[in-house]
Design an enzyme around this catalytic site. Sequence first.
Site, PDB file in Angstrom:
ATOM      1  CD  GLN A  74     -10.137 -13.202   4.216  1.00 39.40           C
ATOM      2  OE1 GLN A  74     -10.031 -12.967   5.133  1.00 39.40           O
ATOM      3  NE2 GLN A  74     -11.514 -13.792   3.357  1.00 39.40           N
ATOM      4  N   GLY A 151      -4.576  -0.131  -3.772  1.00 41.37           N
ATOM      5  CA  GLY A 151      -4.262  -1.236  -5.637  1.00 41.37           C
ATOM      6  C   GLY A 151      -2.917  -2.229  -5.643  1.00 41.37           C
ATOM      7  CB  CYS A 169      -4.249 -13.534  -0.090  1.00 43.10           C
ATOM      8  SG  CYS A 169      -3.656 -12.042   0.077  1.00 43.10           S
TER       9      CYS A 169
END
Length: 213
Positions: A74, A151, A169
């Site tokens: 998200q 990453g 998130c």
Amino acid sequence: MYQDKILVRQLGLQPYEPISRAMHEFTDTRDNSTLDEIWLVEHYPVFTQGQAGKAEHILMPGDIPVIQSDRGGQVTYHGPGQQVMYVLLNLKRRKLGVRELVTLLEQTVVNTLAELGIEAHPRADAPGVYVGEKKICSLGLRIRRGCSFHGLALNVNMDLSPFLRINPCGYAGMEMAKISQWKPEATTNNIAPRLLENILALLNNPDFEYITA
């Protein structure tokens, strides 16, 4: 083995979009002989919305741009004082599954923080690394043709207040943390080498070449 070698690029402070484009271009044009790369970078303030991102999790971005990203997950925030590490790895060649890579990245951060006396852990229900209930590192990956990109983003000594403008998130009220809350002397300059050393150890200490921008 030569192909086991990793090129490590220290890119400094950069806008998000050109680095994202370069990362896509690298992944789209690489072949089996292309060396893997790790990019260490900090970004100017930006919110990035992952593939699963929902608009309602961006509460009040204000003057900080919101950019769509094709990584998993998200919305999150990047800014100066946060160490971002992009992992451009041929997973097939390294015999790594996606879940193994996620675990490896989380363990890289856990090990780095342990060296600083900070006890951290991953969570099965929410990717990333946490100190207590607070999130200190976000994770988002994309796999294309057996190769990873995007990453992790580790909060070092950044301003955390922009995280209040989003549900980090996708979790409403998720509290964020940074290394400097425990280690005031922490900077990306002294954390990046530790992070690199720990990920290389978990990748079985391949040869690497360090390139500064």
